[in-house]
Enzyme design. Sequence first.
Site, PDB file in Angstrom:
ATOM      1  CG  LEU A   1      -4.180 -13.469 -13.129  1.00 16.83           C
ATOM      2  CD1 LEU A   1      -5.599 -13.098 -12.719  1.00 16.83           C
ATOM      3  CD2 LEU A   1      -3.525 -12.303 -13.876  1.00 16.83           C
TER       4      LEU A   1
ATOM      5  CB  CYS B   1       1.281 -23.065   0.448  1.00 19.27           C
ATOM      6  SG  CYS B   1       0.965 -21.384   0.685  1.00 19.27           S
TER       7      CYS B   1
ATOM      8  CD  GLU C   1       3.328 -25.595   6.330  1.00 17.04           C
ATOM      9  OE1 GLU C   1       4.266 -25.391   5.573  1.00 17.04           O
ATOM     10  OE2 GLU C   1       2.745 -26.680   6.423  1.00 17.04           O
TER      11      GLU C   1
ATOM     12  CG  ASN D   1       7.875 -25.271  -4.086  1.00 15.89           C
ATOM     13  OD1 ASN D   1       8.587 -26.268  -4.032  1.00 15.89           O
ATOM     14  ND2 ASN D   1       8.126 -24.162  -3.447  1.00 15.89           N
TER      15      ASN D   1
ATOM     16  CB  SER E   1      -1.190 -13.374  -1.151  1.00 15.46           C
ATOM     17  OG  SER E   1      -1.338 -14.128  -2.335  1.00 15.46           O
TER      18      SER E   1
HETATM   19  N1  SAH Z   1      -4.862 -17.878  -0.364  1.00 11.56           N
HETATM   20  C1  SAH Z   1      -3.977 -16.828  -0.751  1.00 11.56           C
HETATM   21  C2  SAH Z   1      -2.650 -16.825  -0.010  1.00 11.56           C
HETATM   22  C3  SAH Z   1      -1.973 -18.132   0.262  1.00 11.56           C
HETATM   23  S1  SAH Z   1      -1.190 -18.950  -1.080  1.00 11.56           S
HETATM   24  C4  SAH Z   1      -3.750 -16.872  -2.246  1.00 11.56           C
HETATM   25  O1  SAH Z   1      -4.287 -17.735  -2.905  1.00 11.56           O
HETATM   26  O2  SAH Z   1      -3.111 -15.979  -2.774  1.00 11.56           O
HETATM   27  C5  SAH Z   1       0.234 -17.991  -1.463  1.00 11.56           C
HETATM   28  C6  SAH Z   1       0.686 -18.137  -2.906  1.00 11.56           C
HETATM   29  O3  SAH Z   1       1.345 -19.404  -3.125  1.00 11.56           O
HETATM   30  C7  SAH Z   1      -0.469 -18.087  -3.890  1.00 11.56           C
HETATM   31  O4  SAH Z   1      -0.118 -17.297  -5.005  1.00 11.56           O
HETATM   32  C8  SAH Z   1      -0.607 -19.528  -4.270  1.00 11.56           C
HETATM   33  O5  SAH Z   1      -1.299 -19.658  -5.467  1.00 11.56           O
HETATM   34  C9  SAH Z   1       0.837 -19.962  -4.308  1.00 11.56           C
HETATM   35  N2  SAH Z   1       1.055 -21.404  -4.301  1.00 11.56           N
HETATM   36  C10 SAH Z   1       0.367 -22.354  -3.656  1.00 11.56           C
HETATM   37  N3  SAH Z   1       0.869 -23.569  -3.897  1.00 11.56           N
HETATM   38  C11 SAH Z   1       1.928 -23.403  -4.713  1.00 11.56           C
HETATM   39  C12 SAH Z   1       2.858 -24.285  -5.332  1.00 11.56           C
HETATM   40  N4  SAH Z   1       2.801 -25.599  -5.149  1.00 11.56           N
HETATM   41  N5  SAH Z   1       3.817 -23.743  -6.117  1.00 11.56           N
HETATM   42  C13 SAH Z   1       3.881 -22.387  -6.294  1.00 11.56           C
HETATM   43  N6  SAH Z   1       3.037 -21.530  -5.749  1.00 11.56           N
HETATM   44  C14 SAH Z   1       2.053 -22.012  -4.974  1.00 11.56           C
END
Ligand code: SAH
Length: 352
Positions: A220, A338, A92, A295, A196
């Site tokens: 982080l 995501c 997606e 989210n 990221s």
């Molecule tokens: N694997 C990479 C990039 C993909 S995730 C990473 O971990 O950075 C992209 C961002 O969305 C990351 O910061 C991840 O922690 C965040 N993310 C994933 N699920 C989420 C959710 N339910 N609510 C808010 N942010 C989320």
Amino acid sequence: MTAREPLMNMTRRELADWMKRQGESSFRGGQVYDWLMRGADFPQMTNLSAALRARLSEIALANPVRIDQVHLSKIDETAKFLYELPDGNMIEGVLMRYHHGDTLCLSTQVGCKMGCKFCASTLDGCVRSLTPAEMLGQVVAANGYAKSQSPDRRVHNIVLMGSGEPLDNYDNVIRFLHLVNAPEGLNISLRNISLSTCGLVPNMLRLAEENLPVTLSVSLHAPNDEIRRTMMPVANVYPMDDLLQACRNYVAKTGRRVIFEYALVAGVNCEDRHADELARKLRGLQCHVNLIPLNSVKERNLMSPGRALAERFQARLTHDHISATIRREMGADIDGACGQLRRRVLQEKKDT
Ligand code: SAH
């Protein structure tokens, strides 16, 4: 039957050479490349002979990514795509409309193996990594959609924040960055691209040596290892001290500030003391903190702390001279986060 050659893995030069090896003039390769970058499939390449078009359809693959579904947010015009890949896998992407241009959120893997507790992408693990062509193909497909909405719209910015861990698909991601940046192709500036990572330290160090001015975003999500380990398994492998050291190294090598993503989760990481500890740890590091109200994911029993607490957390960081903003939520009505849409669709397929 041998697999069709995915032409979008190639630079314009490589495609010209490939065409020559097929017994055609290299000039034809350049023509095909230009068509591909504009989103055309072989039958539409009208300056090639019908015979060549037919042959290419047999032996080569144009865009491996096809938009299967578009969900358009009624709130903010955010479009969520479900794409289909040649092997039937689904990924997606999200196209967000900002005043400075369209931003595409790109997937780098089918699923993810990092196991973050709050993320829907990782619930079924990682199926496979995407090829450079499958990443470039997402941009070309999204461009086609944007253009169909309005002729002057196209992808200006890219964030590698869809499903998958980019630094777990290192070589393909680096090649994609070169392909998407090619002046004769999509010509998207690397400065408009954010990568990221959940914090794979050795590959963060490698990336710093590539001499690519992409923005590094680091998920982080916690002010210390103790909390981080409860949210992200990767924290058991790379302690925060090493992670922050790799960030300092990235700033030193590239001259670019690092962005920290910090998802606020009620009862886990958003008390005053967490903000204070975070500010202490980040002091002196050229960075910006992106606070993300979680989210909520159906399968995860975690919640956002709400707007007031997010603002309080932000104010505390700012007071300690750490630049911080709260990320605007986009596409809240279309499974914007995501992995949510792919998961829902896979689930629906299972149920029927
Ligand atoms: N694997 C990479 C990039 C993909 S995730 C990473 O971990 O950075 C992209 C961002 O969305 C990351 O910061 C991840 O922690 C965040 N993310 C994933 N699920 C989420 C959710 N339910 N609510 C808010 N942010 C989320």
